[in-house]
Design an enzyme around this catalytic site. Structure first.
Site, PDB file in Angstrom:
ATOM      1  NE  ARG A 123      -4.137  -1.860   1.863  1.00 20.47           N
ATOM      2  CZ  ARG A 123      -4.076  -2.893   2.699  1.00 20.47           C
ATOM      3  NH1 ARG A 123      -3.166  -2.922   3.650  1.00 20.47           N
ATOM      4  NH2 ARG A 123      -4.934  -3.877   2.584  1.00 20.47           N
ATOM      5  CE  LYS A 145       0.335  13.285 -15.273  1.00 17.78           C
ATOM      6  NZ  LYS A 145       0.230  13.544 -16.715  1.00 17.78           N
ATOM      7  CD  GLU A 187       9.521  15.646 -23.744  1.00 18.15           C
ATOM      8  OE1 GLU A 187       8.935  16.699 -23.405  1.00 18.15           O
ATOM      9  OE2 GLU A 187       8.909  14.626 -24.116  1.00 18.15           O
ATOM     10  CE  LYS A 229       6.280  17.367 -15.433  1.00 18.33           C
ATOM     11  NZ  LYS A 229       6.466  15.974 -15.763  1.00 18.33           N
ATOM     12  CD  GLU A 239      -3.432  29.431 -12.485  1.00 18.69           C
ATOM     13  OE1 GLU A 239      -3.243  29.423 -13.711  1.00 18.69           O
ATOM     14  OE2 GLU A 239      -2.708  30.025 -11.685  1.00 18.69           O
ATOM     15  NE  ARG A 243       0.884  16.974 -14.435  1.00 14.98           N
ATOM     16  CZ  ARG A 243       1.302  16.419 -13.302  1.00 14.98           C
ATOM     17  NH1 ARG A 243       0.664  16.607 -12.190  1.00 14.98           N
ATOM     18  NH2 ARG A 243       2.367  15.660 -13.294  1.00 14.98           N
ATOM     19  CG  ASN A 247       0.162  16.823 -23.175  1.00 14.89           C
ATOM     20  OD1 ASN A 247       1.140  16.116 -22.933  1.00 14.89           O
ATOM     21  ND2 ASN A 247      -1.023  16.614 -22.656  1.00 14.89           N
ATOM     22  CG  HIS A 250       3.902  15.725 -25.922  1.00 13.51           C
ATOM     23  ND1 HIS A 250       4.795  16.771 -25.900  1.00 13.51           N
ATOM     24  CD2 HIS A 250       4.471  14.740 -25.176  1.00 13.51           C
ATOM     25  CE1 HIS A 250       5.840  16.428 -25.171  1.00 13.51           C
ATOM     26  NE2 HIS A 250       5.670  15.204 -24.721  1.00 13.51           N
ATOM     27  CG  HIS A 254       1.231  11.230 -27.832  1.00 15.97           C
ATOM     28  ND1 HIS A 254       0.545  12.039 -26.956  1.00 15.97           N
ATOM     29  CD2 HIS A 254       2.389  10.912 -27.210  1.00 15.97           C
ATOM     30  CE1 HIS A 254       1.258  12.191 -25.851  1.00 15.97           C
ATOM     31  NE2 HIS A 254       2.386  11.515 -25.981  1.00 15.97           N
ATOM     32  CG  HIS A 267       8.248  10.740 -25.993  1.00 13.38           C
ATOM     33  ND1 HIS A 267       6.967  10.829 -26.479  1.00 13.38           N
ATOM     34  CD2 HIS A 267       8.390  11.733 -25.079  1.00 13.38           C
ATOM     35  CE1 HIS A 267       6.357  11.835 -25.876  1.00 13.38           C
ATOM     36  NE2 HIS A 267       7.194  12.396 -25.019  1.00 13.38           N
TER      37      HIS A 267
END
Ligand SMILES: NC(=O)c1ccc[n+]([C@@H]2O[C@H](COP(=O)([O-])OP(=O)(O)OC[C@H]3O[C@@H](n4cnc5c(N)ncnc54)[C@H](O)[C@@H]3O)[C@@H](O)[C@H]2O)c1
Ligand SMILES: [Zn+2]
Length: 527
Positions: A123, A145, A187, A229, A239, A243, A247, A250, A254, A267
């Protein structure tokens, strides 16, 4: 040892990001300072474990931690529940409990995977990230993330789990392959474009220096990118949706990655093309001045990337539609209002997207690119060891030999490296895990070498999985199964394999790899 410190305020709490050349040496000291658990599992992929595993362990132990290294095969194909499962098992076997911590040492794959394991094991354990690719330093390790890929798509399974701290040492980038460096720079430039005009200017002045191998300007650049970032991620709390500007570039990237089966671009390379398209679109829509458009494009064209693949406009749109990016013929798109300022625009039409796609094709032709043929991927072979092979060297050494699994794997890796073959190697005692691994590598592997152990005598499930995956597969065994007990002579797997090799110890595997190589060459020749 100090280093620059950026604080991320996120959700329930904030955490520090330390940045500076040489900080890896101080990992133990930082861990102690941050009151990180005493017992630590350092998770790294096979490449990073070899390069920096020992340095991390020594530093941790020098500061009074007990640290153990867990590694998994390098590459995106490892970012799966299957690998997480293997890591859970290893943590359990070694007795890691709720009082322990996890340190992710590696690129974005490792940060996502080890962070996810930390989020879910018992957990949730505290974790820290030590990103070692430029992409991970400016992006993947920042923001909490974590997650793994699923057969149906990337990053579909995951959790938010904030690290206790992040330690960024730009010195480790000196061993990064060129292609990875360029992809990470894409990036980094993205971060500059959406939020830091000064960083963009710094890049204009220093990019050529960095590309020539002098990495010292990266220290300041990485710190600035982390700050941007961190700022975006922190403000997103207040706000909602901010985020999304991360992208930038991107959407098209993608679609390009998907249209080429994730096997053509790194990528960041696809993102570089996506940003050239989005910058042009920003200018076309009157958001961005022409001079700025040109400045941005000039810089992005300095990054090397494979030429645009032959993908039809229809195929690109199809991927965007399938991704639900396009709703009723329109989509949200991140555009630029200036260097360092991004906006999310609704209502970009399919027609505009296609014009942008046409545009980057002309840019490509116009630039002095060396029209090299598509890079041929080295053969990729999945090696699976079945039940009990983890005990190799201990279990009946008179039958199976004295070599441990670790030693055997190292020999396989050396053999493969010399032949330009990429390997992914896994061991599991569980039929289901082996089946999951077969499924997960369907899009990646060119062939499979499997030692199913005793599963070969009865596992129709494993047999069906091999048949379903449809890749050339060689069944191998260390001992000669035909000269042992009668039950060992039955194989329910043999008929879905192109060969069965047994009785040669390590040699069974090496021969298996050779058989696959010949098979592949034969197939290429026939085609
Ligand atoms: N969580 C997030 O917010 C987030 C953001 C962006 C990307 N990502 C994820 O990051 C992943 C891509 O990360 P990546 O590009 O770092 O890939 P990666 O982790 O696979 O690293 C790329 C390669 O570089 C090698 N490597 C790493 N550090 C090295 C070093 N210092 N020297 C030599 N070799 C080194 C690795 O072994 C690997 O082969 C993707 O899975 C992506 O989804 C996550
Ligand atoms: Zn990205």
């Amino acid at each position: 040892m100090q280093g620059l410190k950026v604080t991320l305020a996120e959700r329930e709490r904030s955490y520090p990001v330390y940045i500076g050349r040489g900080l890896l040496e101080g990992l133990g000291e930082f861990s102690r300072r941050e009151k990180f658990p005493k017992r630590v599992a350092v998770i790294a992929d096979s490449t990073v474990a070899r390069l920096y595993g020992q340095a991390a362990l020594s530093s941790l132990e020098g500061a009074g931690h007990t640290a153990e290294l867990l590694s998994f095969p390098a590459g995106e194909a490892s970012k799966t529940l299957g690998t997480a499962q293997v890591l859970y098992e290893e943590l359990l076997e070694r007795g890691f409990d709720r009082g322990c911590g996890v340190i992710a040492l590696g690129g974005g794959v490792t940060c996502d995977l080890a962070g996810f394991v930390a989020a879910t094991y018992m957990r949730g354990l505290p974790w820290a990230a030590v990103p070692t690719t430029l992409l991970a330093q400016v992006d993947a390790a920042i923001g909490g993330k974590t997650g793994v890929d699923h057969r149906k798509g990337k990053n579909l399974i995951g959790a938010f789990h904030q690290p206790s701290f992040v330690l960024v040492d730009p010195a480790v980038l000196s061993t990064l392959p060129q292609r990875e460096l360029h992809a990470g720079l894409a990036e980094l430039l993205k971060t500059a474009l959406i939020g830091d005009a000064d960083l963009f200017r710094l890049a204009e002045q220093q990019l050529s220096t960095v590309l020539s191998g002098e990495l010292s300007p990266l220290e300041e650049a990485v710190a600035r990118a982390v700050r941007v970032k961190a700022e975006v991620v922190s403000r997103d709390e207040r706000e909602g949706g901010l985020r999304r500007i991360l992208n930038f570039g991107h959407t098209l990237a993608h679609a390009l990655e998907a249209a080429t089966n994730y096997r053509y671009f790194l990528h960041g390379e696809a993102v570089a093309w996506g940003m050239i398209a989005a910058t042009w679109l920003s200018w076309r829509r009157g958001l961005l001045e022409e001079a700025e458009h040109k400045r941005i494009e000039r810089l992005l064209l300095k990054l090397s990337k494979p030429p645009l693949p032959e993908v039809s406009s229809e195929a690109l749109l199809e991927h965007l539609r399938r991704d639900k990016k396009i709703v009723a013929g329109r989509l949200y798109y991140v555009l630029l209002r200036g260097i360092g300022e991004a906006v999310v625009e609704g209502g970009v039409t399919e027609g505009e997207l296609l014009s942008a796609w046409e545009y980057i094709r002309t840019v490509e032709e116009g630039s002095s690119r060396n029209p090299s043929p598509l890079p041929r991927h080295p053969s990729r072979i999945l090696v699976l060891h079945g039940p009990n092979l983890n005990l190799l060297g201990e279990r009946e050494p008179e039958v199976y030999g004295k070599m441990t699994l670790k030693e055997l794997n190292r020999a396989l890796e050396d053999f493969a490296r010399e032949r330009g073959i990429e390997l992914r190697i896994f061991q599991s005692n569980h039929e289901g895990v082996l089946i999951d691994l077969l499924h997960e590598h369907r899009g990646w592997a060119d062939g499979i070498v499997i030692n199913p152990g005793a599963l070969t005598h009865y596992s129709y499930a494993l047999r069906d999985a091999i048949a379903a995956v449809g890749l050339p597969t060689v069944e191998v065994h260390l001992s000669d199964i035909h000269s042992r007990e009668p039950f060992r002579r039955t194989s329910v797997i043999r008929d879905v394999c192109i060969a069965q090799i047994s009785g040669k110890g390590l040699g069974s595997y090496l021969e298996g790899i050779e058989v696959l190589r010949k098979e592949e060459k034969g197939a290429a020749g026939a085609g």
